[in-house]
Design a protein around this motif. Structure first.
Motif, mmCIF file in Angstrom:
data_model
loop_
_atom_site.group_PDB
_atom_site.id
_atom_site.type_symbol
_atom_site.label_atom_id
_atom_site.label_comp_id
_atom_site.label_asym_id
_atom_site.label_seq_id
_atom_site.Cartn_x
_atom_site.Cartn_y
_atom_site.Cartn_z
ATOM 1 N N THR A 154 0.850 -1.372 0.445
ATOM 2 C CA THR A 154 -0.056 -0.150 0.396
ATOM 3 C C THR A 154 1.136 1.045 -0.032
ATOM 4 N N PRO A 155 0.460 2.165 -1.408
ATOM 5 C CA PRO A 155 1.495 3.312 -1.037
ATOM 6 C C PRO A 155 1.385 4.414 0.463
ATOM 7 N N VAL A 156 2.667 4.675 0.845
ATOM 8 C CA VAL A 156 2.754 5.789 1.772
ATOM 9 C C VAL A 156 1.543 6.896 1.454
ATOM 10 N N ALA A 157 0.831 7.806 0.152
ATOM 11 C CA ALA A 157 -0.016 8.496 -0.047
ATOM 12 C C ALA A 157 -1.674 7.733 0.415
ATOM 13 N N ASP A 158 -1.565 6.433 0.144
ATOM 14 C CA ASP A 158 -3.027 6.067 0.378
ATOM 15 C C ASP A 158 -3.512 6.348 1.971
ATOM 16 N N MET A 159 -2.235 5.917 2.521
ATOM 17 C CA MET A 159 -2.902 5.873 3.787
ATOM 18 C C MET A 159 -2.560 6.970 5.085
ATOM 19 N N ALA A 160 -1.441 8.208 3.999
ATOM 20 C CA ALA A 160 -1.910 9.175 4.802
ATOM 21 C C ALA A 160 -3.277 9.678 4.192
ATOM 22 N N ARG A 161 -3.846 9.987 3.201
ATOM 23 C CA ARG A 161 -4.948 9.980 3.024
ATOM 24 C C ARG A 161 -6.510 9.370 3.731
ATOM 25 N N TRP A 162 -6.030 8.202 4.812
ATOM 26 C CA TRP A 162 -7.050 7.114 5.110
ATOM 27 C C TRP A 162 -6.845 7.886 6.652
ATOM 28 N N LYS A 183 4.592 11.072 8.543
ATOM 29 C CA LYS A 183 5.414 12.493 8.376
ATOM 30 C C LYS A 183 6.325 12.300 8.116
ATOM 31 N N ARG A 184 7.026 10.990 9.190
ATOM 32 C CA ARG A 184 8.669 11.266 9.068
ATOM 33 C C ARG A 184 9.132 11.052 7.602
ATOM 34 N N THR A 185 8.381 9.955 7.397
ATOM 35 C CA THR A 185 8.235 9.631 5.307
ATOM 36 C C THR A 185 7.751 10.204 4.303
ATOM 37 N N GLN A 186 7.271 11.292 4.893
ATOM 38 C CA GLN A 186 6.439 12.282 3.794
ATOM 39 C C GLN A 186 7.608 12.837 2.771
#
Length: 196
Positions: A12-20, A48-51
């Motif tokens: 799962t991409p980080v962007a999807d998880m951040a949106r969730w 946040k650390r990986t964005q």
């Protein structure tokens, strides 16, 4: 626990998880494999650390940023165990798993605090009704149950030391109980006599 859990897969991409996290108003989620076994956890702090790294290029996934091994509790674990694990691990939420480590729910610090914030009168009523009356088969006035700030004091006289031990043990299991003061007394157990 909450049994409607938002979870991610390793890819799962980080962007999807951040949106969730924003959509579901959560601050972390478990990462599960194809059999729904928990393999890691991704927190809002991890994201946040990986964005920044993701903004620099490349697609980061849950598998790259998750914390492993995931700290989990079983569905039949006590709330006290979950609270202690959260405290010692410094986490706000724990995945709840079945006997085969499959995800069945999530318990949060808020869930735990709500249980420990039970009114003393509710705790006392449950100890009297469920333990004194139903488990020990005694009248409700047979044991004096008083509760102050979640600490239950049991006073009175029971027939056996085994009944005292059961009363104390069961009281410790009641949600919201933070301690038990045992002032129960018992007659000595009758000595064993060889049948004639």
């Amino acid at each position: 626990m909450t049994d409607d859990v938002v979870s991610a897969r390793s890819g799962t991409p980080v962007a999807d998880m951040a949106r969730w996290l924003g959509e579901y108003n959560i601050n972390g989620l478990p990462v599960v494999d194809a059999d729904d076994r928990v393999i890691g956890v991704v927190s809002a702090t991890d994201l946040k650390r990986t964005q920044r790294a993701a903004a620099a290029g490349g697609v980061l996934t849950a598998g790259a940023v998750m914390t492993t091994p995931a700290r989990t509790v079983r569905a039949d674990d006590s709330v006290v165990r979950a609270a202690r694990l959260m405290s010692t691990s410094g986490v706000e939420r724990l995945p709840v798993v079945d006997e085969e480590a499959r995800l069945v729910g999530m318990v949060t610090r808020r869930d735990v605090l709500q249980i420990f914030a039970r009114p003393d009168t509710d705790i006392g009523d449950e100890v009297t009704d469920e333990i004194v009356v139903r488990a020990l088969w005694l009248g409700p006035k047979s044991v004096d149950v008083s509760v102050t700030d979640g600490v239950v004091t049991l006073s009175g006289h029971l027939e056996t030391s085994g009944a005292v031990a059961i009363a104390v043990w069961m009281t410790r299991q009641v949600d919201g109980v933070t301690g038990v003061v045992n002032r129960l007394t018992s007659q000595h157990e009758a000595p064993y006599r060889q049948p004639a």
